[in-house]
Design a protein around this motif. Sequence first.
Motif, short mmCIF file in Angstrom:
data_model
loop_
_atom_site.label_atom_id
_atom_site.label_comp_id
_atom_site.label_asym_id
_atom_site.label_seq_id
_atom_site.Cartn_x
_atom_site.Cartn_y
_atom_site.Cartn_z
N ALA A 124 -33.68 33.17 25.46
CA ALA A 124 -35.01 32.95 26.06
C ALA A 124 -35.88 32.13 25.11
O ALA A 124 -36.34 32.65 24.10
CB ALA A 124 -35.68 34.30 26.34
N PRO A 125 -36.11 30.86 25.41
CA PRO A 125 -36.97 30.05 24.55
C PRO A 125 -38.38 30.64 24.44
O PRO A 125 -39.08 30.38 23.46
CB PRO A 125 -37.02 28.69 25.24
CG PRO A 125 -35.79 28.65 26.08
CD PRO A 125 -35.53 30.07 26.51
N ASN A 126 -38.81 31.42 25.44
CA ASN A 126 -40.11 32.08 25.35
C ASN A 126 -40.05 33.40 26.13
O ASN A 126 -39.64 33.41 27.28
CB ASN A 126 -41.22 31.18 25.93
CG ASN A 126 -42.58 31.56 25.39
OD1 ASN A 126 -42.94 32.73 25.40
ND2 ASN A 126 -43.33 30.58 24.91
N PHE A 127 -40.44 34.49 25.46
CA PHE A 127 -40.41 35.82 26.09
C PHE A 127 -41.73 36.19 26.76
O PHE A 127 -41.82 37.24 27.39
CB PHE A 127 -40.11 36.89 25.04
CG PHE A 127 -38.69 36.95 24.55
CD1 PHE A 127 -37.65 37.31 25.40
CD2 PHE A 127 -38.37 36.69 23.23
CE1 PHE A 127 -36.34 37.40 24.95
CE2 PHE A 127 -37.06 36.78 22.76
CZ PHE A 127 -36.05 37.14 23.62
N ALA A 128 -42.78 35.37 26.60
CA ALA A 128 -44.10 35.75 27.14
C ALA A 128 -44.17 35.43 28.63
O ALA A 128 -43.88 34.30 29.05
CB ALA A 128 -45.20 35.00 26.40
N ASP A 160 -38.89 24.15 13.86
CA ASP A 160 -38.36 23.17 14.82
C ASP A 160 -39.47 22.47 15.60
O ASP A 160 -40.48 23.06 15.95
CB ASP A 160 -37.36 23.83 15.78
CG ASP A 160 -37.91 25.09 16.44
OD1 ASP A 160 -38.70 25.80 15.79
OD2 ASP A 160 -37.57 25.35 17.61
N ALA A 161 -39.23 21.19 15.89
CA ALA A 161 -40.13 20.42 16.75
C ALA A 161 -39.28 19.45 17.57
O ALA A 161 -38.41 18.78 17.00
CB ALA A 161 -41.14 19.66 15.92
N PRO A 162 -39.47 19.35 18.86
CA PRO A 162 -40.44 20.14 19.63
C PRO A 162 -40.00 21.60 19.73
O PRO A 162 -38.87 21.96 19.42
CB PRO A 162 -40.42 19.46 21.00
CG PRO A 162 -39.06 18.89 21.12
CD PRO A 162 -38.68 18.45 19.73
N SER A 163 -40.90 22.43 20.21
CA SER A 163 -40.61 23.85 20.39
C SER A 163 -39.55 24.04 21.48
O SER A 163 -39.37 23.18 22.35
CB SER A 163 -41.89 24.59 20.81
OG SER A 163 -42.25 24.19 22.11
#
Length: 265
Positions: A124-128, A160-163
């Motif tokens: 999951a790149p983002n859990f929110a 890391d970039a980009p997120s």
Amino acid sequence: MENIKIVIAGPRGRMGSEAVKLVEKTPHFELVGAVDHKYDGQQLNEVNGFSSKVLIYNDMEKCFQETKPDVLIDLTTPEIGKVHTKLALQNGVRPVVGTTGFSKEDLKEIEQLIEEKGIGAIIAPNFAVGAILMMKFSQMAAKYFQDVEIIELHHDQKLDAPSGTGLKTAEMISAVREEKKQGHPNEKEVLSGARGADFDGIRLHSVRLPGLVAHQEVLFGGEGQTLSLRHDSYNRASFMSGVKLSVEQVMKLDLLVYGLENIIE
Ligand SMILES: NC(=O)C1=CN([C@@H]2O[C@H](COP(=O)(O)OP(=O)(O)OC[C@H]3O[C@@H](n4cnc5c(N)ncnc54)[C@H](OP(=O)(O)O)[C@@H]3O)[C@@H](O)[C@H]2O)C=CC1
Ligand SMILES: O=C(O)C1=N[C@H](C(=O)O)C[C@H](O)C1
């Protein structure tokens, strides 16, 4: 319900320490071990202010053999997260991975391992939940607006970039957006990088500043109008309901879920 036995990799980190707190306070979760690259053989409560006395291992396979977990929660670094994910699957442990930095090739390899082993994984790149909605809404909007730029803003300790979120958003938009090269056909960067990274013609800009946590704005432009979709995480607790859901869901999976938008209706 039987307890879900969990190992956390990266327990001293900004996210890992929140995940330890989550597991400690969730009745049907049981922390059985921790994986770090320091403090081998020490107890978790000796190196951080946690109550848990589980052992810290530098060797992940040894940790799995001795603690027999159901799930690995990985919150380490873009370099090491993919190595841990493969090790977990090879050892029959279901990975829940928040660590970013997975390439398309990494995901393919992981899918192959999942097929061989018959157990599921969540990356999951983002859990929110707000960030998931922002990505979904962006995908909806991209059907109507071809012109879009993504600005992701993070704390200045990010590696890391980009997120991961920025990249996932660009992937989701690209899947539905009619192809277009944005901006003036003759535009030239007077200063290299001024127009940001290019993902299938979508421009992606990364801001890094102390004081920030994790934020993203997706800007759409059309005839005489713009649409802005923004999400802000002000602390790492914002990610924990997604981590909890992922640990519960991964126990029922036998495939790879890449992105929580696939399990949140
Ligand atoms: N999916 C999501 O919702 C979110 C994902 N993230 C991602 O999670 C990852 C971690 O972020 P964050 O917590 O901010 O980072 P931190 O740097 O705070 O934490 C990473 C931790 O991993 C440790 N570590 C480094 N190498 C190893 C290793 N080989 N084995 C075990 N532990 C190791 C580090 O130790 P040391 O410091 O001693 O090197 C550190 O304690 C990043 O990829 C980030 O992008 C972040 C927030 C939300
Ligand atoms: O490093 C972070 O902090 C975050 N990383 C993830 C990403 O790269 O998208 C998720 C969130 O944005 C915070």
